[in-house]
Design an enzyme around this catalytic site. Sequence first.
Site, PDB file in Angstrom:
ATOM      1  N   ARG A 193      46.305  64.946 127.278  1.00  0.00           N
ATOM      2  CA  ARG A 193      46.239  66.260 127.901  1.00  0.00           C
ATOM      3  C   ARG A 193      45.906  66.057 129.378  1.00  0.00           C
ATOM      4  NH1 ARG A 193      43.319  66.476 123.075  1.00  0.00           N
ATOM      5  NH2 ARG A 193      44.203  67.868 121.475  1.00  0.00           N
ATOM      6  N   LYS A 231      39.292  67.080 123.109  1.00  0.00           N
ATOM      7  CA  LYS A 231      38.708  68.360 122.732  1.00  0.00           C
ATOM      8  C   LYS A 231      37.518  68.159 121.805  1.00  0.00           C
ATOM      9  CE  LYS A 231      42.563  71.597 123.179  1.00  0.00           C
ATOM     10  NZ  LYS A 231      43.424  72.567 122.465  1.00  0.00           N
ATOM     11  N   HIS A 243      52.109  69.581 130.244  1.00  0.00           N
ATOM     12  CA  HIS A 243      52.123  69.684 128.786  1.00  0.00           C
ATOM     13  C   HIS A 243      53.502  69.354 128.223  1.00  0.00           C
ATOM     14  CE1 HIS A 243      49.555  70.664 125.447  1.00  0.00           C
ATOM     15  NE2 HIS A 243      50.539  71.339 124.871  1.00  0.00           N
ATOM     16  N   ARG A 245      53.700  65.799 127.662  1.00  0.00           N
ATOM     17  CA  ARG A 245      53.005  65.467 126.403  1.00  0.00           C
ATOM     18  C   ARG A 245      53.955  65.689 125.224  1.00  0.00           C
ATOM     19  NH1 ARG A 245      47.822  65.262 123.780  1.00  0.00           N
ATOM     20  NH2 ARG A 245      47.487  66.901 122.237  1.00  0.00           N
ATOM     21  N   HIS A 291      45.269  65.433 117.648  1.00  0.00           N
ATOM     22  CA  HIS A 291      45.346  66.668 116.870  1.00  0.00           C
ATOM     23  C   HIS A 291      44.387  66.587 115.686  1.00  0.00           C
ATOM     24  CE1 HIS A 291      49.700  67.732 118.310  1.00  0.00           C
ATOM     25  NE2 HIS A 291      48.774  68.086 119.176  1.00  0.00           N
ATOM     26  N   TYR A 326      56.832  69.001 115.755  1.00  0.00           N
ATOM     27  CA  TYR A 326      57.752  68.133 116.484  1.00  0.00           C
ATOM     28  C   TYR A 326      58.946  67.712 115.643  1.00  0.00           C
ATOM     29  CZ  TYR A 326      54.296  67.885 120.165  1.00  0.00           C
ATOM     30  OH  TYR A 326      53.432  68.225 121.176  1.00  0.00           O
TER      31      TYR A 326
END
Length: 314
Positions: free
Chosen positions: A154, A178, A256, A259, A282, A291
Site C-alpha cells: 500500500r 493495517k 493502488h 498494487r 489481506h 482478482y
Amino acid sequence: MSAPQGAARWISAFLEAQAAESGAARNTQLAYGRDLNDFAGWLARNGGGFEAASREDVERYLVFCDDQGLSRATRARRLSSIRQLYRFAFEEGWRTDNPAIRITGPGRERRLPKTLSIAEVEALLDAAGRSARSPADRLRNTCLMQLLYATGMRVSELVTLPVAAARGDPRMLLVRGKGDKERLVPLSPPARAALAVWLGERDACEEAARAAGKAASRFLFPSGGKAGHLTRQGFHALIKEFAVAAGVSPARVTPHRLRHAFATHLLAGGADLRAIQTLLGHADISTTVIYTHVLEDRLRDLVLEHHPLAKPGR
C-alpha cells in the site's frame, strides 16, 4: 460508568479505545472520526444525540446518506462505524443497547479491480527514472516504483518505510500494514538494485544535512515536511507525472492500481492465491479472490486443458 457529555467526547473516547485495543491505524481512525462526526451533525440538526439515538434514527440517517448520492460502499462504511461506536458504548455501560446492530446495510459493490498491463507498468518504471530534474530525485523515483511494483505494498506502507528495513541488502522487507500487522515481502532483483543505489544516495544527502546541523531522518524516503517522509499525496502527484512521461493516461494510473497490477500479474503467472493474500496483507482471502475475475479467459483455458472431462471427444 456514566456516558460522557457531548458527541466529541464520545468519538474521542471511542477512537482512543480503537487505537489502544484494536491497533487501528491512523487512517482508519480518521475515517471513523469523519463518519461519526457526520452522523453526530445529522443527529444534532434533528434534535438528538448519540446517547438517545434509536434504530429508526440510524435508518433515517442512512436514507439521508442515500439521498445525498453517497455510494453503497460509503454508506456501508458509515453504518459499520456507527455500529462499532455503539458496541463500544454498550461495553462501557453508556447504553443498554446497540441501535444499529440489527440494521442490514446496503452491502459493498464488488467491482472488478482496474489494473495496468505489463507493458504499461514497464513504461511507468522507465519514466520514473527520467521524470525529475535532479539525479537524486530520479534515483528516489526509480526506487519508489520498483518497490511498489515488486511488493504490492500500500502507498502508506511504502512512504513510511523506515530506513533500517533497507539496511544490509535485504532479500525481503518487513512491512508494517493495517492494524499494525507485520508481513515479509520479497524483493525482485531490479527492486534490490534500485534500493541499494537509492540508499547510497540517500545516506550521502543525509550526511550533508547532518553537517549543516539538521536532524537525521529515520525514513527511507525522507522529506522536509511535517510528516518527515514523502506523503501519500506527494507520491500520488509523482505517479501522475510518470504517467504523462510514459504516454499512459494519468486518469488510469494510481498507486493502488499498481498494487492491483502486482496481484493480477502474479496470478496470471501462476502464483497461488493464498500466497498473494499473504503478500498483499489481506486479512480475509475473500478480498483477494476478486482478482480471479480479471483472469476469466486464463482460468477457462486452464479447465479446458487440464480437466479430464473437458478433453476432446469426452
